[in-house]
Design a protein around this motif. Structure first.
Motif, PDB file in Angstrom:
ATOM      1  N   GLU A 162      46.701  50.154  44.164  1.00 56.99           N
ATOM      2  CA  GLU A 162      46.736  50.272  42.707  1.00 56.99           C
ATOM      3  C   GLU A 162      46.550  48.907  42.054  1.00 56.99           C
ATOM      4  O   GLU A 162      45.809  48.758  41.077  1.00 56.99           O
ATOM      5  CB  GLU A 162      48.064  50.898  42.274  1.00 56.99           C
ATOM      6  N   GLN A 163      47.205  47.871  42.608  1.00 55.82           N
ATOM      7  CA  GLN A 163      47.028  46.512  42.083  1.00 55.82           C
ATOM      8  C   GLN A 163      45.599  46.031  42.306  1.00 55.82           C
ATOM      9  O   GLN A 163      44.999  45.387  41.432  1.00 55.82           O
ATOM     10  CB  GLN A 163      48.015  45.560  42.768  1.00 55.82           C
ATOM     11  N   ALA A 164      45.057  46.346  43.486  1.00 58.92           N
ATOM     12  CA  ALA A 164      43.690  45.908  43.810  1.00 58.92           C
ATOM     13  C   ALA A 164      42.675  46.543  42.880  1.00 58.92           C
ATOM     14  O   ALA A 164      41.752  45.880  42.389  1.00 58.92           O
ATOM     15  CB  ALA A 164      43.369  46.251  45.260  1.00 58.92           C
ATOM     16  N   LEU A 165      42.831  47.844  42.625  1.00 56.12           N
ATOM     17  CA  LEU A 165      41.872  48.543  41.772  1.00 56.12           C
ATOM     18  C   LEU A 165      41.920  48.013  40.345  1.00 56.12           C
ATOM     19  O   LEU A 165      40.881  47.847  39.696  1.00 56.12           O
ATOM     20  CB  LEU A 165      42.155  50.041  41.785  1.00 56.12           C
ATOM     21  N   GLU A 166      43.123  47.695  39.865  1.00 59.51           N
ATOM     22  CA  GLU A 166      43.247  47.123  38.525  1.00 59.51           C
ATOM     23  C   GLU A 166      42.520  45.781  38.454  1.00 59.51           C
ATOM     24  O   GLU A 166      41.776  45.505  37.504  1.00 59.51           O
ATOM     25  CB  GLU A 166      44.723  46.932  38.175  1.00 59.51           C
ATOM     26  N   GLY A 167      42.692  44.927  39.476  1.00 54.61           N
ATOM     27  CA  GLY A 167      42.009  43.632  39.495  1.00 54.61           C
ATOM     28  C   GLY A 167      40.511  43.771  39.644  1.00 54.61           C
ATOM     29  O   GLY A 167      39.742  43.020  39.033  1.00 54.61           O
ATOM     30  N   ALA A 168      40.068  44.746  40.452  1.00 53.53           N
ATOM     31  CA  ALA A 168      38.629  44.952  40.648  1.00 53.53           C
ATOM     32  C   ALA A 168      37.960  45.380  39.357  1.00 53.53           C
ATOM     33  O   ALA A 168      36.872  44.900  39.005  1.00 53.53           O
ATOM     34  CB  ALA A 168      38.398  46.003  41.737  1.00 53.53           C
ATOM     35  N   GLU A 169      38.596  46.287  38.639  1.00 55.45           N
ATOM     36  CA  GLU A 169      38.025  46.737  37.361  1.00 55.45           C
ATOM     37  C   GLU A 169      38.026  45.612  36.336  1.00 55.45           C
ATOM     38  O   GLU A 169      37.088  45.471  35.541  1.00 55.45           O
ATOM     39  CB  GLU A 169      38.810  47.939  36.857  1.00 55.45           C
ATOM     40  N   ARG A 170      39.065  44.770  36.362  1.00 54.97           N
ATOM     41  CA  ARG A 170      39.134  43.655  35.415  1.00 54.97           C
ATOM     42  C   ARG A 170      38.072  42.598  35.725  1.00 54.97           C
ATOM     43  O   ARG A 170      37.492  41.998  34.824  1.00 54.97           O
ATOM     44  CB  ARG A 170      40.528  43.029  35.455  1.00 54.97           C
ATOM     45  N   SER A 171      37.802  42.364  37.005  1.00 50.93           N
ATOM     46  CA  SER A 171      36.821  41.341  37.391  1.00 50.93           C
ATOM     47  C   SER A 171      35.393  41.853  37.293  1.00 50.93           C
ATOM     48  O   SER A 171      34.454  41.059  37.219  1.00 50.93           O
ATOM     49  CB  SER A 171      37.082  40.875  38.831  1.00 50.93           C
ATOM     50  N   GLY A 172      35.198  43.176  37.336  1.00 52.03           N
ATOM     51  CA  GLY A 172      33.854  43.733  37.290  1.00 52.03           C
ATOM     52  C   GLY A 172      33.088  43.604  38.583  1.00 52.03           C
ATOM     53  O   GLY A 172      31.875  43.777  38.615  1.00 52.03           O
ATOM     54  N   ASP A 173      33.807  43.327  39.700  1.00 48.58           N
ATOM     55  CA  ASP A 173      33.143  43.165  40.996  1.00 48.58           C
ATOM     56  C   ASP A 173      32.931  44.540  41.622  1.00 48.58           C
ATOM     57  O   ASP A 173      33.877  45.206  42.038  1.00 48.58           O
ATOM     58  CB  ASP A 173      33.982  42.281  41.917  1.00 48.58           C
ATOM     59  N   ILE A 174      31.677  44.971  41.718  1.00 47.98           N
ATOM     60  CA  ILE A 174      31.355  46.327  42.138  1.00 47.98           C
ATOM     61  C   ILE A 174      31.703  46.565  43.605  1.00 47.98           C
ATOM     62  O   ILE A 174      32.132  47.654  43.996  1.00 47.98           O
ATOM     63  CB  ILE A 174      29.855  46.640  41.867  1.00 47.98           C
ATOM     64  N   ARG A 175      31.544  45.540  44.466  1.00 50.66           N
ATOM     65  CA  ARG A 175      31.850  45.714  45.887  1.00 50.66           C
ATOM     66  C   ARG A 175      33.352  45.911  46.090  1.00 50.66           C
ATOM     67  O   ARG A 175      33.775  46.765  46.887  1.00 50.66           O
ATOM     68  CB  ARG A 175      31.355  44.508  46.676  1.00 50.66           C
ATOM     69  N   VAL A 176      34.144  45.098  45.402  1.00 52.46           N
ATOM     70  CA  VAL A 176      35.598  45.219  45.543  1.00 52.46           C
ATOM     71  C   VAL A 176      36.063  46.571  45.005  1.00 52.46           C
ATOM     72  O   VAL A 176      36.910  47.238  45.605  1.00 52.46           O
ATOM     73  CB  VAL A 176      36.309  44.067  44.818  1.00 52.46           C
ATOM     74  N   GLU A 177      35.508  46.992  43.893  1.00 57.33           N
ATOM     75  CA  GLU A 177      35.875  48.294  43.330  1.00 57.33           C
ATOM     76  C   GLU A 177      35.543  49.416  44.300  1.00 57.33           C
ATOM     77  O   GLU A 177      36.331  50.359  44.482  1.00 57.33           O
ATOM     78  CB  GLU A 177      35.148  48.510  42.003  1.00 57.33           C
ATOM     79  N   THR A 178      34.380  49.328  44.945  1.00 60.13           N
ATOM     80  CA  THR A 178      33.993  50.337  45.930  1.00 60.13           C
ATOM     81  C   THR A 178      34.978  50.382  47.089  1.00 60.13           C
ATOM     82  O   THR A 178      35.395  51.456  47.538  1.00 60.13           O
ATOM     83  CB  THR A 178      32.572  50.042  46.448  1.00 60.13           C
ATOM     84  N   HIS A 179      35.345  49.201  47.579  1.00 63.07           N
ATOM     85  CA  HIS A 179      36.303  49.142  48.692  1.00 63.07           C
ATOM     86  C   HIS A 179      37.641  49.762  48.277  1.00 63.07           C
ATOM     87  O   HIS A 179      38.273  50.476  49.055  1.00 63.07           O
ATOM     88  CB  HIS A 179      36.505  47.682  49.121  1.00 63.07           C
ATOM     89  N   CYS A 180      38.070  49.496  47.057  1.00 63.88           N
ATOM     90  CA  CYS A 180      39.343  50.047  46.573  1.00 63.88           C
ATOM     91  C   CYS A 180      39.311  51.578  46.564  1.00 63.88           C
ATOM     92  O   CYS A 180      40.258  52.229  47.025  1.00 63.88           O
ATOM     93  CB  CYS A 180      39.637  49.520  45.171  1.00 63.88           C
TER      94      CYS A 180
END
Length: 604
Positions: free
Chosen positions: A283-301
């Protein structure tokens, strides 16, 4: 290259400090100690403004913009970088333009737009041989990431190895750690886990020895991800654990890197079935991924979220999370995430008794997995080739240095040897060019090339003659392709070519073969198929091409069409040359009739 000189400062307790040196130190520390880099850049900015030195102020501002891009407001960073790049362009300061473009490209890469990032920085490539190592490193590293994330793995690895050479020349542990981590991550994405582990272990050992805290989560994440991929779950857990208590604010790692670390940590807890810890982390990772706009990290989450939901028995929620991950796959070129996510989608559909969807996802997984095996093999071969070239060059230089120590004439001998080395490098490059020209594969689309067609078409006709079955040749030409290149740029045009090649691969049998005939023209050779059945198959291919959508900087390129000419052996010709000529005439007639259609050749 433009240098910073004649910095003007007003008298103050800090008047003796060299603002140019402050700027260079700040730029050097941006990876290993971003907080110190920001402090130095702010000091340089204050001093340069007090002294009326606008150019030095611009150098300080671009370092601060890079900091904001990773750790703060990305929109502010983007606006600042555009303004500073224009200022440096007006001043004819190429080095400053390069740094501003680097900042802009970094933002585009994180947004999943590597083609646009590549277009932003590729024009600087001829200047990098003369650039300072710190700038050469940044640009080669960014070019390598752009190419790899755009599917141009060979070019990407060459750029990353050049970045490695610049880092070694620079002698900075931060940069060496980062590039080794990036090389490892690239090989992981290509499925070459053996070399990936080697790079990442060296990077991890460097950061542990030197205490580079800001890079620790990124390197540990890449290493643990690789360990998870090969089934070394305990090793991945051991890699992540020392960094679990790290304070993001005090260390000040980037938002995307922090999210990635938490996603990998959640993954390690998932395989250990520690669901509560895994869920909190993801949940913390997904929030950070969406805030950073990094598509790869969001996919991994989303992928790991799907694993957690399934582990806890929430099959519907698991499928939904995996489907969210799958929506991002068209923007990711490497096969790693498609392989993992389609495999999990197949399992999720099967567990819900959705057998048709499960079968479709399984087919997609198998297709991507088979292609990824070839990607891994090419990556291993590319590494060996590059390493051999570097080893040869290093041996030559070591010999030159030894000769320099032996006699006063060493300087002239070294110059002579360097000249010989340059000649050898040129010879190697010419040989590589010649070999590439002779190879049977087109490097962009990985289809067979025209030379292969010329050799094999005759063999196919002779076999058909002995076995009494038809052979159909199809020439395909993308309609208005020049307009695509002119409007969107050649990287996008290349993507269209690659997408059509992928459609062709999915539309032929093992006995058929597809070639890139030249430019935007392709050729299909269909064995034991007459012109009627071939036309039906090409119409299906045309329909699929109509439905293709290419994302370009937030916009969609669609409604693509091609024209085709179809000729059958022996009705339209009894030789390869005759068939190609007949198909070419039919293709010309199809275009003349308005394009977006398929014409049969006239009887011979």
């Amino acid at each position: 290259m433009t240098r910073e000189t004649n910095v003007s400062l007003v008298p103050s307790p800090q008047a003796a400090e060299d603002v140019a040196a402050l700027n260079e130190r700040a730029w050097l520390l941006q990876y290993g100690n971003p907080l110190e880099a920001r402090a130095l850049a702010k000091r340089a900015l204050d001093l340069s403004r007090a002294g009326g030195d606008e150019r030095s102020a611009a150098y300080a501002r671009i370092t601060l913009a890079c900091y904001e891009m990773r750790h703060g407001d990305r929109d502010v960073a983007d606006q600042e970088a555009h303004e500073i790049r224009q200022y440096f362009a007006d001043q004819h300061d190429l080095r400053g333009q390069m740094r501003a473009s680097f900042c802009l490209a970094a933002r585009l890469i994180r947004n999943g737009q590597p083609e646009l990032a590549y277009a932003e920085i590729i024009g600087y490539l001829p200047e990098l041989d003369r650039a300072d190592p710190v700038d050469a490193f940044s640009m080669y590293n960014s070019l390598g990431i752009c190419c790899c994330e755009s599917g141009m793995m060979d070019d990407g690895m060459r750029h990353l190895y050049r970045a490695l050479g610049s880092a070694r020349e620079l002698g900075c542990n931060d940069h060496l750690t980062l590039i080794l981590s990036n090389l490892g991550a690239t090989q992981h994405d290509a499925g070459n886990y053996e070399d990936a582990i080697r790079f990442l272990v060296e990077a991890y050992e460097r950061l542990v020895t030197a205490g580079v805290e800001s890079l620790a989560p990124l390197v540990a994440s890449n290493l643990a991800m690789c360990q998870l991929a090969i089934g070394a779950h305990q090793a991945a857990y051991d890699t992540i654990q020392p960094h679990m208590s790290m304070d993001d604010e005090s260390v000040h790692i980037g938002t995307a890197d922090s999210a990635f670390f938490k996603a990998i940590a959640a993954h390690t807890y998932t395989v250990r079935q520690e669901w509560d810890v895994a869920r909190k982390l993801i949940e913390q990772a997904l929030e950070g991924a969406e805030r950073s706009g990094d598509i790869r990290v969001e996919t991994h989450c989303h992928w790991v979220h799907g694993l957690i939901e399934r582990g806890e028995g929430h099959l519907g929620e698991s499928l939904a999370a995996l489907q969210r991950a799958a929506k991002n796959l068209p923007r990711l070129k490497d096969p790693y995430y498609p392989v993992q996510i389609y495999r999990e989608l197949s399992r999720a559909h099967a567990e819900l008794a959705q057998w048709r969807e499960a079968y479709e996802c399984l087919e997609e997984f198998q297709d991507i997995f088979q292609r990824s095996q070839g990607s891994a093999a090419r990556a291993r071969t590319q590494i060996l080739q590059i390493q051999n070239e570097l080893d040869d060059a290093e041996r030559e230089r070591d010999f030159a240095l030894m000769k320099q120590a032996e006699a006063e004439r060493a300087r002239s001998e070294l110059e002579s040897l360097n000249h010989e080395l340059a000649i050898k490098v040129d010879e190697i490059q010419r040989l590589q060019t010649k070999l590439r020209d002779q190879a049977i594969r087109d490097p962009l689309t990985d289809l067979y090339n025209r030379r292969y067609l010329q050799e094999e078409l005759g063999n196919e006709i002779r076999l058909a003659e002995r076995r009494y079955y038809p052979v159909t040749v199809v020439l395909i030409d993308i309609d208005h392709f020049k307009q695509v290149n002119d409007r969107y740029g050649h990287p996008v045009g290349d993507r269209v070519l690659v997408e059509l090649a992928e459609l062709m691969r999915g539309n032929i049998r093992g006995s058929d073969f597809a070639c890139r005939y030249g430019g935007e023209e392709f050729c299909l050779v269909l064995s034991d198929i007459g012109v009627d059945r071939a036309t039906q198959r090409i119409q299906d291919l045309l329909d699929r091409f109509h439905a293709l959508v290419v994302n370009v900087g937030g916009k969609k390129l669609k409604n693509l069409t091609f024209s085709a000419g179809v000729a059958e052996y022996p009705r339209h010709g009894r030789s390869g040359e005759a068939l190609l000529k007949a198909a070419d005439v039919a293709l010309y007639n199809a275009k003349a009739a308005g394009r977006d259609r398929i014409f049969e050749a006239e009887e011979a």
